[in-house]
Design a protein around this motif. Structure first.
Motif, mmCIF file in Angstrom:
data_model
loop_
_atom_site.group_PDB
_atom_site.id
_atom_site.type_symbol
_atom_site.label_atom_id
_atom_site.label_comp_id
_atom_site.label_asym_id
_atom_site.label_seq_id
_atom_site.Cartn_x
_atom_site.Cartn_y
_atom_site.Cartn_z
ATOM 1 N N ASN A 2 -12.305 65.791 5.145
ATOM 2 C CA ASN A 2 -13.382 64.808 5.149
ATOM 3 C C ASN A 2 -14.744 65.520 5.229
ATOM 4 O O ASN A 2 -14.823 66.746 5.174
ATOM 5 N N LYS A 300 -4.853 67.999 -4.143
ATOM 6 C CA LYS A 300 -5.628 67.044 -3.365
ATOM 7 C C LYS A 300 -6.854 67.709 -2.739
ATOM 8 O O LYS A 300 -7.963 67.151 -2.748
ATOM 9 N N LYS A 304 -10.846 66.748 -3.552
ATOM 10 C CA LYS A 304 -11.721 66.334 -2.463
ATOM 11 C C LYS A 304 -12.916 67.283 -2.340
ATOM 12 O O LYS A 304 -14.055 66.843 -2.097
ATOM 13 N N THR A 307 -15.455 66.416 -5.017
ATOM 14 C CA THR A 307 -16.185 65.196 -4.676
ATOM 15 C C THR A 307 -17.251 65.449 -3.614
ATOM 16 O O THR A 307 -18.405 65.025 -3.750
#
Length: 438
Positions: A2, A300, A304, A307
């Motif tokens: 995150n 994955k 991420k 992004t």
């Protein structure tokens, strides 16, 4: 992963990389307090020479970090060791060549830039001292790149901050206490580079999980691995040539406008470096994470990271532009107390408010491509951006003088971002295709 995880990596790397332009900024600020603007011009021209020499081999850090991150992601200690030894050997050879060729390098550089007499004199003094640190600087690139690739962020942060803070302190001491002007600035940098190398070796041995031993010659010069390394480094080399061409053309053209305008542009370029290196911290984080993703076959994590890289490119641009717009006069005042140089810096400083938005993608997404060791798109985007810069400089400077020069620089920044972003779909496709073959 995150935002918090990404920032945990990006923030220390940003602090680390920010010390590099701060070093140049302090050098400029230290001599900027002296009575003659030729001191600033001399350091500016001398710095351009070393930027040319060292940035050409900046791939020693970038590629070392990328190959090390991939080896770390694959948990391959043998490749992790080779990722250090191969570029380290190259760094030693190139650094020694720089020392042996110092006289023709100095002559050619000053002939090309052609500054005024006093500026040329101070630039030569600066160059003749700093050149002896060439092997240490290049070896430091390799050490730092390897530590970053192994995600030894605290150690790499300490090493870079230590070197640059030591340099800053010594520069202030030598110039304002011992009155060594430009020579003092150069001596400070030389001492800091050598000290950082010695400390870097100690940190490398203590922080590494690898049991060090010299790899077999056959492994060191393995044809497939060497070919991959040279292809990556070749493209990074070409990319850097394009970047340096822009800065050298910018400095050379600025020098034709007179010493005071050269000094003002030098101040603004130092501020630009601080902005650019702020972005570089995020690029380094993206490079490490993408390298790990590819090494561990983690699609994955790659997606991420891409992004988050795009998102933080935009957010960082807003933060940098707003901070500079609010504190422009105060920031410029830190570099010089010469009224005319301050006036000119404020006149042309508005271009730096635009710069973060034009350069953000090119400076951050660059890390995604280096982490994937897919450098051809980076190379191509820089070639196209350089062509755009030359066209605008040739056409705009006869009309708008120094404003035309800064317009050319902004067009270059737009180009390096726009052309690189266009390659993202191709990168995604290539990485996924390779993954399927594995």
């Amino acid at each position: 992963m995150n935002h918090r995880t990404y920032l945990t990596l990006a923030i220390p790397l940003t602090i680390s990389t920010m010390t590099t332009p701060l070093l140049g900024a302090v050098d400029t600020a230290v001599v900027g307090q002296l009575p003659d603007p030729a001191y600033i011009g001399g350091v500016a021209v001398g710095s351009v020479i070393f930027n040319t020499l060292y940035w050409l081999f900046g791939f020693l850090r970038v590629s070392t970090s990328a190959f090390t991150a991939q080896a770390n992601g694959a948990n391959d200690q043998a490749q992790g060791a080779l990722a250090l030894f191969r570029p380290f050997l190259l760094a030693v050879i190139v650094g020694i060549c720089f020392i042996l060729l110092q006289w023709p390098i100095e002559y050619a550089a000053l002939k090309l830039i052609a500054p005024e007499f006093n500026v040329s004199k101070f630039a030569a003094e600066y160059f003749r001292i700093r050149i002896w640190g060439a092997p240490f600087t290049l070896m430091n690139y390799v050490i730092l790149g390897w530590l970053m690739g192994m995600s030894k962020i605290k150690v790499s942060l300490f090493l870079q901050v230590f070197m640059n803070v030591l340099n800053m302190v010594l520069a202030i001491l030598f110039v304002h206490v011992f009155s060594l002007d430009v020579k003092g600035v150069a001596m400070a940098t030389l001492i800091a580079e050598i000290t950082a190398f010695l400390i870097g070796l100690i940190l490398l041995l203590k922080a590494s999980p690898i049991r060090w031993k010299m790899p077999a010659v056959g492994m060191l010069i393995d044809s497939h691995s060497m070919k991959k390394m040279f292809i990556v480094n070749r493209d990074l080399f070409i990319r850097t040539i394009c970047l340096l061409a822009v800065f050298n053309l910018f400095t050379a053209k600025g020098a034709t406008f007179g010493t005071e305008l050269l000094a003002a542009n030098a101040v603004l370029i130092q501020i630009h470096y601080i902005m650019a290196y702020f972005f570089d911290g995020f690029a380094n984080a993206s490079s490490i994470l993408v390298g790990k993703a590819i090494g561990s076959n983690n699609e994955k994590l790659y997606k991420k990271t891409l992004t988050l890289s795009l998102q933080w490119s935009i957010l960082s641009a807003f933060f940098i532009a707003c901070a500079y717009a609010i504190f422009q006069e105060q920031i410029i005042g830190l570099f010089t107390n010469l009224p005319r140089v301050i006036e000119l810096s404020n006149t042309y400083g508005a271009w730096l408010i635009i710069f973060p938005f034009t350069a953000c993608f090119g400076l951050v997404i660059y890390g995604v491509f280096t982490g994937a060791t897919e450098i051809e798109p980076v190379r191509n985007s820089m070639i196209y951006a350089l062509m755009a810069y030359i066209i605008v400089q040739v056409t705009a400077t006869p009309i708008w003088d120094n404003h035309g020069l800064w317009l050319a620089f902004i067009v270059f920044s737009v180009g390096r971002s726009g052309f690189l972003v266009m390659y993202i779909p191709r990168l995604n496709k290539k990485i996924f295709h390779v993954k399927q073959e594995l």
